[in-house]
Design an enzyme around this catalytic site. Sequence first.
Site, short mmCIF file in Angstrom:
data_model
loop_
_atom_site.label_atom_id
_atom_site.label_comp_id
_atom_site.label_asym_id
_atom_site.label_seq_id
_atom_site.Cartn_x
_atom_site.Cartn_y
_atom_site.Cartn_z
N GLN A 74 -9.79 7.19 5.26
CA GLN A 74 -8.95 8.13 6.03
C GLN A 74 -8.76 7.62 7.46
O GLN A 74 -8.63 8.41 8.40
CB GLN A 74 -9.57 9.52 6.04
CG GLN A 74 -9.36 10.28 4.73
CD GLN A 74 -7.87 10.51 4.45
OE1 GLN A 74 -7.04 10.64 5.35
NE2 GLN A 74 -7.53 10.57 3.18
N SER A 75 -8.74 6.32 7.64
CA SER A 75 -8.63 5.75 8.98
C SER A 75 -7.32 6.15 9.68
O SER A 75 -6.22 5.88 9.17
CB SER A 75 -8.71 4.23 8.87
OG SER A 75 -8.30 3.63 10.08
N ASN A 76 -7.46 6.75 10.85
CA ASN A 76 -6.28 7.04 11.68
C ASN A 76 -5.69 5.76 12.23
O ASN A 76 -4.48 5.63 12.41
CB ASN A 76 -6.68 7.95 12.85
CG ASN A 76 -7.20 9.28 12.37
OD1 ASN A 76 -6.54 9.99 11.62
ND2 ASN A 76 -8.42 9.63 12.79
N CYS A 78 -5.74 2.74 10.79
CA CYS A 78 -4.95 2.02 9.77
C CYS A 78 -3.59 2.69 9.58
O CYS A 78 -2.57 2.00 9.49
CB CYS A 78 -5.72 1.98 8.45
SG CYS A 78 -7.12 0.85 8.50
#
Length: 329
Positions: A74-76, A78
């Site tokens: 859930q990387s913001n 990326c």
Amino acid sequence: MIKIPEKIMLANLPTRIEKLERLSQKLGGPNVYIKRDDQTGTEVSGNKIRKLEFSVREALDQGCDVLITCGGIQSNHCRATAAVASRIGIKSALLLKGNANIELDGNLFIDRLLGAEIHFITPEEYKNNRAEIMEKIKTELEQQGCKPYIIPEGASNGIGGFGYYNAMEEIISQEKEIGVHFDTIILAVGSGGTYSGLFLASKTLGYTGEIYGINVCDDAEHFKSEIYKISHESMQYLDIDLQFSKDEIHIIDGYVGKGYSLSRPEEIHFIHEFAKLEGIILDPVYTGKAMYGLVEEIKKGTFKNCKDILFIHTGGVFGLFPQKNLFTF
Ligand SMILES: *Cc1c(COP(=O)(O)O)cnc(C)c1O
């Protein structure tokens, strides 16, 4: 006058600073203000776009046409990288820590919408070999005739740090506009680049307040070293040699809770109460924990000598959706 590297312009800047009227009143302590870096954009919302404005400028100056980066499922960071790549007409390849079978939700869903190429790796591979795996993807892409550029986790390196060097300049000019001096700045710390940029600029620009990071993973010692390292990397882009010690970097440890991206019931409850109180949505991974920590510390009296505190809302809204089942209404 110190000259920092050039950037591309993609974020909606400057972001607003608002007073949290009801929270401040309820706590009966210092005034708490919030800087809305969750409103730097829609697809690019949050703090990472400020850093990417510098990283991606460097990539374009080198003639690159693919951005490779890595992060949690859930990387913001990326998601913001995927959005920037599509906005400027180049490609992105993301290395995500997790499983391909996971539900398509939140940031991962948006990564897909934006057309990012996604590689899933295990948590062990992520921890031990992510740099090598990114190099391997880079080599493969080069063999296909592409010119890739690797951005480390969170864009937290020397060049990315300038995003928040810039933000510190913005805050200082906003202080003059609104006639408030923030004696304390508070933010969530996840890979250290945001803190590092603010910290370095606070030194060069003579900001007299204190900056406190609340870590959402690892521990205070880890981040003091990381931030020290990133600020020195940034200094290499400048013709300056500032002396400072790790002890000038303030990290408030104690709010990691169950661990990175894992929420405790009290944090979830807090996010809900805060949304109702102020009409502002915090995320469960970073800003929810940091704002919860700030409120707890104010209650404990840690900031009793402060007058005006600025909390930086670093974004993360999309990360809330995959955790919706933790909320009860
Ligand atoms: C990445 C992130 C942070 C932490 O910033 P770092 O520069 O990695 O320390 C804080 N909040 C949100 C919403 C983020 O996505």
